[in-house]
Design a protein around this motif. Structure first.
Motif, PDB file in Angstrom:
ATOM      1  N   PRO A  38       3.567 -14.356  -4.567  1.00 13.54           N
ATOM      2  CA  PRO A  38       2.344 -14.840  -3.913  1.00 13.54           C
ATOM      3  C   PRO A  38       1.626 -13.709  -3.180  1.00 13.54           C
ATOM      4  N   PRO A  39       0.349 -13.935  -2.751  1.00 13.75           N
ATOM      5  CA  PRO A  39      -0.356 -12.906  -1.974  1.00 13.75           C
ATOM      6  C   PRO A  39       0.487 -12.469  -0.777  1.00 13.75           C
ATOM      7  N   THR A  40       0.422 -11.182  -0.477  1.00 14.21           N
ATOM      8  CA  THR A  40       1.346 -10.583   0.485  1.00 14.21           C
ATOM      9  C   THR A  40       0.599  -9.923   1.636  1.00 14.21           C
ATOM     10  N   ARG A  41       1.153 -10.087   2.847  1.00 12.47           N
ATOM     11  CA  ARG A  41       0.647  -9.346   4.007  1.00 12.47           C
ATOM     12  C   ARG A  41       1.611  -8.216   4.338  1.00 12.47           C
ATOM     13  N   LEU A  42       1.037  -7.093   4.717  1.00 12.96           N
ATOM     14  CA  LEU A  42       1.831  -5.942   5.131  1.00 12.96           C
ATOM     15  C   LEU A  42       1.621  -5.706   6.612  1.00 12.96           C
ATOM     16  N   TRP A  43       2.713  -5.459   7.316  1.00  6.28           N
ATOM     17  CA  TRP A  43       2.687  -5.227   8.756  1.00  6.28           C
ATOM     18  C   TRP A  43       3.331  -3.884   9.063  1.00  6.28           C
ATOM     19  N   ILE A  44       2.803  -3.228  10.091  1.00  7.84           N
ATOM     20  CA  ILE A  44       3.368  -1.957  10.534  1.00  7.84           C
ATOM     21  C   ILE A  44       3.834  -2.099  11.977  1.00  7.84           C
ATOM     22  N   TYR A  45       5.028  -1.576  12.229  1.00  4.20           N
ATOM     23  CA  TYR A  45       5.628  -1.594  13.568  1.00  4.20           C
ATOM     24  C   TYR A  45       5.930  -0.163  13.982  1.00  4.20           C
ATOM     25  N   ARG A  46       5.670   0.131  15.252  1.00  8.12           N
ATOM     26  CA  ARG A  46       5.993   1.436  15.816  1.00  8.12           C
ATOM     27  C   ARG A  46       6.634   1.247  17.194  1.00  8.12           C
ATOM     28  N   ARG A  47       7.386   2.233  17.601  1.00  3.17           N
ATOM     29  CA  ARG A  47       7.973   2.190  18.947  1.00  3.17           C
ATOM     30  C   ARG A  47       6.851   2.313  19.971  1.00  3.17           C
ATOM     31  N   VAL A  58       7.465   1.536  10.614  1.00  3.72           N
ATOM     32  CA  VAL A  58       8.239   0.649   9.741  1.00  3.72           C
ATOM     33  C   VAL A  58       7.208  -0.254   9.083  1.00  3.72           C
ATOM     34  N   VAL A  59       7.138  -0.251   7.752  1.00  2.90           N
ATOM     35  CA  VAL A  59       6.202  -1.131   7.051  1.00  2.90           C
ATOM     36  C   VAL A  59       7.003  -2.265   6.421  1.00  2.90           C
ATOM     37  N   GLN A  60       6.508  -3.489   6.614  1.00  2.00           N
ATOM     38  CA  GLN A  60       7.236  -4.695   6.203  1.00  2.00           C
ATOM     39  C   GLN A  60       6.300  -5.619   5.437  1.00  2.00           C
ATOM     40  N   LEU A  61       6.776  -6.158   4.320  1.00  2.00           N
ATOM     41  CA  LEU A  61       5.983  -7.156   3.609  1.00  2.00           C
ATOM     42  C   LEU A  61       6.440  -8.554   3.995  1.00  2.00           C
ATOM     43  N   THR A  62       5.528  -9.501   3.896  1.00  2.00           N
ATOM     44  CA  THR A  62       5.867 -10.889   4.171  1.00  2.00           C
ATOM     45  C   THR A  62       4.903 -11.783   3.425  1.00  2.00           C
ATOM     46  N   TYR A  63       5.337 -13.011   3.147  1.00  2.00           N
ATOM     47  CA  TYR A  63       4.479 -13.967   2.458  1.00  2.00           C
ATOM     48  C   TYR A  63       3.900 -14.994   3.428  1.00  2.00           C
ATOM     49  N   GLY A  64       4.204 -14.869   4.701  1.00  2.00           N
ATOM     50  CA  GLY A  64       3.656 -15.778   5.707  1.00  2.00           C
ATOM     51  C   GLY A  64       2.354 -15.249   6.286  1.00  2.00           C
ATOM     52  N   VAL A  66       0.766  -2.799  -6.885  1.00  2.00           N
ATOM     53  CA  VAL A  66      -0.303  -2.568  -5.899  1.00  2.00           C
ATOM     54  C   VAL A  66       0.269  -2.630  -4.488  1.00  2.00           C
ATOM     55  N   THR A  67       1.058  -3.667  -4.218  1.00  2.00           N
ATOM     56  CA  THR A  67       1.704  -3.801  -2.913  1.00  2.00           C
ATOM     57  C   THR A  67       2.636  -2.631  -2.653  1.00  2.00           C
ATOM     58  N   ALA A  68       3.409  -2.268  -3.665  1.00  2.00           N
ATOM     59  CA  ALA A  68       4.368  -1.175  -3.521  1.00  2.00           C
ATOM     60  C   ALA A  68       3.671   0.135  -3.161  1.00  2.00           C
ATOM     61  N   ARG A  69       2.552   0.415  -3.818  1.00  2.00           N
ATOM     62  CA  ARG A  69       1.816   1.662  -3.521  1.00  2.00           C
ATOM     63  C   ARG A  69       1.272   1.657  -2.106  1.00  2.00           C
ATOM     64  N   ARG A  70       0.784   0.524  -1.646  1.00  2.00           N
ATOM     65  CA  ARG A  70       0.269   0.436  -0.278  1.00  2.00           C
ATOM     66  C   ARG A  70       1.391   0.689   0.725  1.00  2.00           C
ATOM     67  N   MET A  71       2.560   0.147   0.468  1.00  2.00           N
ATOM     68  CA  MET A  71       3.695   0.353   1.365  1.00  2.00           C
ATOM     69  C   MET A  71       4.103   1.825   1.384  1.00  2.00           C
TER      70      MET A  71
END
Length: 202
Positions: A189-198, A158-164, A41-46
């Motif tokens: 554990p439950p995962t948050r996804l973050w997106i970064y752009r220039r 840039v999409v990044q996963l994290t557990y924090g 599920v996380t992988a597909r979202r990324m």
């Protein structure tokens, strides 16, 4: 019977992935963020952030057991247009076996010029990162992101996963924006996804 065999085969494969990930965590806990692989599920979202119409290759960092790699390919990216950088020699060999046409490169995601070699000047559509950034100092995380943003067009993610609970790369420390993309409960554990752009220049 055939269906039961297929189910058992799938469960065995999943167990093999989790055991491989756990062994990787024991060997190099700093390079592996969790003892359990990322969920599909996380992988597909990324993978959903990829723009197939761009025609550009995709850069994946930290594929681990290949769950995110599979999601990127299922998204429609051609294997030859996917470059996957994995620090662990064992994981890199595993992903190569699973996806022999993908450009799997064993090396350091924090030193991509050396790792990518003659492909260092490639422009990518997006970067999908599973690197456990919380294991590294904040200045190193920021430098990592700035380097990745230099390899994709302005506005691409840039999409990044994290557990924090917070972005592993703090806002206001460079020429990038930070966007909370998703919170995936169906991950251990439950995962948050973050997106970064220039950040666009004024």
């Amino acid at each position: 019977m055939a269906r039961e065999n297929a189910v058992l085969k799938g469960l065995a494969g999943r167990f093999d992935d989790e055991l491989r990930f756990f062994r990787g965590w024991l060997d190099k806990p700093k390079a592996v963020g969790s003892i359990i692989p990322t969920s599909s599920v996380t992988a597909r979202r990324m993978a959903s952030v990829i723009d197939l119409s761009s025609g550009l290759p995709v850069l994946e960092l930290g594929p681990g057991t290949g769950v995110i790699t599979k999601a990127i390919l299922d998204r429609g990216v051609a294997p030859e247009n996917l470059y996957s950088v994995e620090f662990s020699q064992d994981f890199a060999a595993h992903v190569r076996r699973l996806f022999p046409k993908v450009n799997v490169i064993q090396g350091d995601a924090f030193n991509l010029n050396e790792t990518l070699g003659d492909k260092r000047d490639l422009v990518f559509d997006a970067v999908v990162s599973g690197v456990p950034l919380l294991n590294f100092p904040v200045p190193q995380r920021i430098a990592y992101l700035e380097d990745l943003l230099s390899r994709i067009p302005l506005g691409r993610p840039v999409v990044q996963l994290t557990y924090g609970p917070r972005s592993p790369i703090p806002p206001g420390r460079g020429s990038y924006t930070v966007e909370h993309f998703d919170f995936v409960m169906r991950n251990i554990p439950p995962t948050r996804l973050w997106i970064y752009r220039r950040r666009p220049h004024a």
